[in-house]
Design an enzyme around this catalytic site. Structure first.
Site, PDB file in Angstrom:
ATOM      1  N   ASN A  74      68.638  73.134  40.563  1.00  0.00           N
ATOM      2  CA  ASN A  74      69.247  71.959  39.776  1.00  0.00           C
ATOM      3  C   ASN A  74      69.386  72.885  38.299  1.00  0.00           C
ATOM      4  O   ASN A  74      68.694  73.062  37.648  1.00  0.00           O
ATOM      5  CB  ASN A  74      68.014  70.951  39.470  1.00  0.00           C
ATOM      6  CG  ASN A  74      68.374  70.214  38.670  1.00  0.00           C
ATOM      7  OD1 ASN A  74      69.393  70.077  38.157  1.00  0.00           O
ATOM      8  ND2 ASN A  74      67.664  69.073  38.110  1.00  0.00           N
ATOM      9  N   LYS A 124      71.023  71.531  35.822  1.00  0.00           N
ATOM     10  CA  LYS A 124      70.887  70.716  34.695  1.00  0.00           C
ATOM     11  C   LYS A 124      72.019  70.883  33.724  1.00  0.00           C
ATOM     12  O   LYS A 124      73.236  71.252  34.364  1.00  0.00           O
ATOM     13  CB  LYS A 124      69.540  70.834  33.817  1.00  0.00           C
ATOM     14  CG  LYS A 124      68.316  70.591  34.831  1.00  0.00           C
ATOM     15  CD  LYS A 124      67.074  70.299  34.005  1.00  0.00           C
ATOM     16  CE  LYS A 124      66.209  70.374  35.120  1.00  0.00           C
ATOM     17  NZ  LYS A 124      64.696  69.878  34.507  1.00  0.00           N
ATOM     18  N   HIS A 167      67.106  61.712  39.324  1.00  0.00           N
ATOM     19  CA  HIS A 167      66.191  62.713  38.603  1.00  0.00           C
ATOM     20  C   HIS A 167      65.561  61.918  37.576  1.00  0.00           C
ATOM     21  O   HIS A 167      66.176  60.892  36.786  1.00  0.00           O
ATOM     22  CB  HIS A 167      67.128  63.807  38.342  1.00  0.00           C
ATOM     23  CG  HIS A 167      66.227  64.963  37.700  1.00  0.00           C
ATOM     24  ND1 HIS A 167      65.651  64.925  36.290  1.00  0.00           N
ATOM     25  CD2 HIS A 167      65.730  66.421  38.318  1.00  0.00           C
ATOM     26  CE1 HIS A 167      64.995  66.190  36.119  1.00  0.00           C
ATOM     27  NE2 HIS A 167      64.946  66.784  37.253  1.00  0.00           N
ATOM     28  N   GLU A 177      65.158  63.009  34.540  1.00  0.00           N
ATOM     29  CA  GLU A 177      65.613  62.994  33.027  1.00  0.00           C
ATOM     30  C   GLU A 177      66.992  61.707  33.323  1.00  0.00           C
ATOM     31  O   GLU A 177      67.104  61.207  32.266  1.00  0.00           O
ATOM     32  CB  GLU A 177      66.476  64.272  33.019  1.00  0.00           C
ATOM     33  CG  GLU A 177      65.320  65.062  32.604  1.00  0.00           C
ATOM     34  CD  GLU A 177      65.769  66.636  33.217  1.00  0.00           C
ATOM     35  OE1 GLU A 177      66.830  67.028  33.395  1.00  0.00           O
ATOM     36  OE2 GLU A 177      64.557  67.394  33.204  1.00  0.00           O
ATOM     37  N   GLU A 217      58.818  65.187  42.255  1.00  0.00           N
ATOM     38  CA  GLU A 217      58.673  65.796  40.757  1.00  0.00           C
ATOM     39  C   GLU A 217      57.927  64.925  39.802  1.00  0.00           C
ATOM     40  O   GLU A 217      58.443  64.231  39.035  1.00  0.00           O
ATOM     41  CB  GLU A 217      60.134  65.962  40.388  1.00  0.00           C
ATOM     42  CG  GLU A 217      60.827  66.869  41.138  1.00  0.00           C
ATOM     43  CD  GLU A 217      62.047  67.490  40.371  1.00  0.00           C
ATOM     44  OE1 GLU A 217      62.380  68.664  40.450  1.00  0.00           O
ATOM     45  OE2 GLU A 217      62.925  66.837  39.657  1.00  0.00           O
ATOM     46  N   GLY A 251      59.833  71.429  33.461  1.00  0.00           N
ATOM     47  CA  GLY A 251      60.062  72.140  32.493  1.00  0.00           C
ATOM     48  C   GLY A 251      58.918  72.484  31.499  1.00  0.00           C
ATOM     49  O   GLY A 251      59.216  72.752  30.260  1.00  0.00           O
ATOM     50  N   SER A 257      58.226  73.294  37.489  1.00  0.00           N
ATOM     51  CA  SER A 257      58.182  74.214  37.049  1.00  0.00           C
ATOM     52  C   SER A 257      57.661  75.468  38.429  1.00  0.00           C
ATOM     53  O   SER A 257      56.525  76.106  38.358  1.00  0.00           O
ATOM     54  CB  SER A 257      56.569  74.146  36.147  1.00  0.00           C
ATOM     55  OG  SER A 257      57.168  73.682  34.892  1.00  0.00           O
TER      56      SER A 257
HETATM   57  P1  PGA Z   1      61.818  72.937  36.264  1.00  0.00           P
HETATM   58  O1  PGA Z   1      62.743  71.627  36.470  1.00  0.00           O
HETATM   59  O2  PGA Z   1      61.991  73.777  37.548  1.00  0.00           O
HETATM   60  O3  PGA Z   1      62.656  73.741  35.329  1.00  0.00           O
HETATM   61  O4  PGA Z   1      60.369  72.348  35.913  1.00  0.00           O
HETATM   62  C1  PGA Z   1      62.667  71.034  37.787  1.00  0.00           C
HETATM   63  C2  PGA Z   1      63.662  69.891  38.006  1.00  0.00           C
HETATM   64  O5  PGA Z   1      63.898  69.150  36.995  1.00  0.00           O
HETATM   65  O6  PGA Z   1      64.222  69.574  39.057  1.00  0.00           O
END
Ligand code: PGA
Length: 268
Positions: A11, A13, A101, A103, A173, A179, A218
């Site tokens: 992803n 983003k 997601h 976000e 997630e 992140g 992460s």
């Molecule tokens: P990350 O993000 O691997 O940077 O923690 C995962 C995601 O939000 O899909």
């Protein structure tokens, strides 16, 4: 019923413009050749503006990569300024669409009902939704993880539970792990994915055994192999570590090694 084919999805983003995307994909094309990833489905989810170029590179290089988008509108074409419809994505060669997601849920007020309707729209367009679920740090601290996962999954299942389970993807997630450099433990990832599978079985019965449930948050090349140890964890949704071809390839390689071992590639 079929064996579950694991998935590693990147992803991106709101990173990498279409020129950068072409460079990353070309490097990925070279690097992925060094890894036997036939047992896996490998997917990239670039920003909308990259999709056309990404699709051209995937085709020109004959890359064994699935193209995904990070979001789609739940609506048919119409007056929805700034939105992108599932039919438009299908025309671009997109196959997977991330839905809900954290976000999108947190920053753009996407609620459970909208997530569910969007997942249904994605399926109706012949694409595959990857529905994201996960608890906040506070919810985990309160012991509400399972209640949150149940609420989010049930809402989606109410709309898509009758679909072919092999066409549905779920990503667990935990929001506190995204992140943050603090991934869930492999045990916690397995527990959550097992809970989600059991919960899905309440709607789809045995079909839930065909549902692929990924862990995200992460994930890195260092923890990838341990995160997919659990029997119910069917791969990884990777954010930050998917932006560079080297680290994404290393993750794909680590996961492929893991599932390539005896009994893992066809595990149920
Ligand atoms: P990350 O993000 O691997 O940077 O923690 C995962 C995601 O939000 O899909």
């Amino acid at each position: 019923m079929t064996a579950r084919r694991p998935v590693v999805a990147g992803n991106w983003k709101m990173h990498l413009d279409h020129v950068e995307a072409v460079h990353v994909l070309q490097e990925l094309a070279l690097r992925l050749r060094t890894v036997d990833h036939a047992a896996l489905e490998v997917c990239v989810l670039p920003p909308f503006t990259d999709l056309r170029s990404a699709s051209s590179v995937i085709e020109a290089e004959r890359l064994d990569l699935v193209l995904g988008a990070q979001h789609a509108s739940e609506h048919d074409p119409g007056p929805y300024t700034g939105e992108v419809g599932v039919g438009m994505l299908a025309r671009l060669g997109v196959d997977v669409v991330l839905v809900g997601h954290s976000e999108r849920r947190r920053l753009y007020a996407m609620d459970d009902a909208t997530v569910a309707r969007t997942a249904a729209a994605v399926l109706a367009a012949g694409l595959r939704p990857m529905v994201c679920v996960g608890e906040l740090a506070d919810e985990r601290a309160e012991g509400a993880t399972e209640a949150v996962l149940a609420r989010q999954l049930d809402a989606a299942m109410a709309q898509v539970g009758a679909a072919d389970p092999a066409r549905l993807l779920i990503a667990y997630e935990p929001v506190w792990a995204i992140g943050t450099d603090t991934a869930a433990t492999p045990e916690d990832a397995q527990a959550a994915c097992a809970f989600l599978r059991a919960r899905a079985a309440m709607t789809m019965g045995e079909g839930a055994m065909d549902l692929r449930i990924l862990y995200g948050g992460s994930a890195t090349e260092d923890n990838a192999a341990s995160l997919v140890q659990g029997d119910d964890v069917d791969g990884l949704l990777v954010g930050g570590a998917s932006l560079a071809a080297a680290s994404f390839t290393a993750i794909v390689g680590a996961v492929a090694d893991c599932y390539g071992r005896a009994g893992r590639s066809t595990r149920r």
